[in-house]
Scaffold this motif. Sequence first.
Motif, PDB file in Angstrom:
ATOM      1  N   TYR A 118       0.858  -1.195   0.000  1.00  0.00           N
ATOM      2  CA  TYR A 118       0.000   0.000   0.000  1.00  0.00           C
ATOM      3  C   TYR A 118       0.888   1.236   0.000  1.00  0.00           C
ATOM      4  O   TYR A 118       1.771   1.380   0.845  1.00  0.00           O
ATOM      5  N   LEU A 119       0.659   2.121  -0.976  1.00  0.00           N
ATOM      6  CA  LEU A 119       1.593   3.233  -1.190  1.00  0.00           C
ATOM      7  C   LEU A 119       1.679   4.163   0.015  1.00  0.00           C
ATOM      8  O   LEU A 119       2.745   4.694   0.326  1.00  0.00           O
ATOM      9  N   SER A 120       0.544   4.363   0.705  1.00  0.00           N
ATOM     10  CA  SER A 120       0.599   5.280   1.852  1.00  0.00           C
ATOM     11  C   SER A 120       1.377   4.655   3.008  1.00  0.00           C
ATOM     12  O   SER A 120       2.034   5.367   3.776  1.00  0.00           O
ATOM     13  N   ASN A 124       4.417   6.622   4.628  1.00  0.00           N
ATOM     14  CA  ASN A 124       4.389   6.897   6.071  1.00  0.00           C
ATOM     15  C   ASN A 124       5.650   6.372   6.754  1.00  0.00           C
ATOM     16  O   ASN A 124       6.165   6.998   7.685  1.00  0.00           O
TER      17      ASN A 124
END
Lengths: 374, 211
Positions: A118-120, A124
């Motif tokens: 997941y890119l976020s 993060n």
Amino acid sequence: MEVFTSYHNIVSPLGFTSEENYDAVLNNNSGLKIQSFGKLNESFCLGSISAEKINSWKKNYIGFEKLSKLELLSIISIQDVLNKSKVSLSDKRTLLIYSTTKGNIDALGSNANPAKAYLSNMANTVGDYFNAANTPLVLSNACISGLLAIIMAKRSIESGQYDTIVVCGGDIISEFTVSGFKSFNALSAEPCKPFDKNRLGINLGEAVATLIVTNNKNLINKDSAQIISGAGANDANHISGPSRTGDGLFHAIKKTIQNQNEEIGFINAHGTATPFNDDMESVAFERSGFSNVPVNSLKGYYGHTLGAAGILETIISVMALNRDQLIYSGGFKEKGLAGNITVIEKNKNKKMNAFLKTASGFGGCNAAALFKKC
Amino acid sequence: MEFVITTYCKIKNNAIWCNGQKLFSVKEMPASDFLKEAYKFSEMNYPKFHKMDNLSKLGLIAAEICFKNSDLLKNNDPENTAIILSNHSSSLDTDRIHQNSIANKDRYLPSPAIFVYTLPNIVIGEIAIKYKITGENAFLVSDKFDAETLVNYTQQLLKTNMAGAALCGWINYDGSDYEAFIYLVEIQKDSIKSVNFKALNQTIVNQLYQN
């Protein structure tokens, strides 16, 4: 409000600082190498960063065992820029924008930790490493991601939301992207030849590039440029085929240069070296009245670095602008294009004030931005 | 200048809402079957739809419902209409299909028709093609719906004349989970005034998303 580019870094097969990268490009060194890759033991021409070099950097970073390859390379790149600029991501007026197409896509192919895909999650992890005060903003807009991230940063600063934005972009070479572009018949088995008559397709490359965008005049240095304008436009034509008329790119350029009277010293194009893309760009440049403006692509040195490309190529171009140097469009020998343009055939010195950067990608997206000397 | 939300659409839990009214719902069924039913309901009649991945299908249905209930395309220049979308799962739903096609050396069958959908902004491209919208684009990825970033960026485009209208929102498709929330933003002019329009701000966008 005036918005500038400030300190920058490139982590690529050609070096781990912008200066190393610039010198390599100027000496016509290429990061592209024919090598075997993937489980089918086929050969590909790729711009990959050596695993030995990455391993030698690991010990400098706390908790590197938990970091993915892309996270580690991103932290190396951002750390260099923060050290040099004294900018802190823990400042509430500073934001990290991360540009990527596939992020930790290698996490899908392993059993390690699919959440990392997941890119976020990935952005993060990078933001947390630097105690970022604001949640990083992730932009994933195909091959214009990097340039669009710079344009978004400028807009966001102009709106008063932030003073300084650290724009970082990265993608790695993965079996995922190599197999996908191969299924498209888009890969060249040899080093790519943007704008050349005998161009056969792209090479994939990997890199992370970081650029500070700011309204803080104290951060202007000899390698800065002012971001004058930028815009995007969609072809609304085909999701993977470039428009034959170059409409979207033409409109992105039109919106970028309207009301501007800077003389454009050169255009750093997207130049992927697929037959259709380069034709499309040449048509859009000719339609824009730029047949005599020198054009280069840097894909012949790096391959296509996807989410990093727009940032990496902007950094090299800002350095070239400030040094009054036109950089040879790597891999180019003989012109064979639908539109009439002037491709840079060898390195040259030229007094310049401004350059235009463009990018185009799947989904019909296009972007352009105009930079000038500070 | 005042920016207003003129139409919004939500698709989740086997139902479609537009401007707060439930237009369509079916019994619980797998997400991909629901998309087929929703497509029939939308009366889109667009053969290309069937070639798309699930993320693009979901985005296209939401856009179709919005545009059916809006004059945005009549009132605005397509060159000046932006599409700004966001989600959490990027294109991972289709990424997994491509990954499975290359996982096994003996059944190594990557397909270009699938690979092209392994970018989240392809749904923007599909909407742009269907409705001939050629303005600014951006696809943002965040942990959860981020009204602040969406509203700020849309306002930046509208205030600087880089757009005169926009299609914005959240399109997420991940395995059995799907959720679409699309809203249309226009500049309030006398010719398009309505008491049903809502001011474009973070609080209202969050309310519309949550209700």
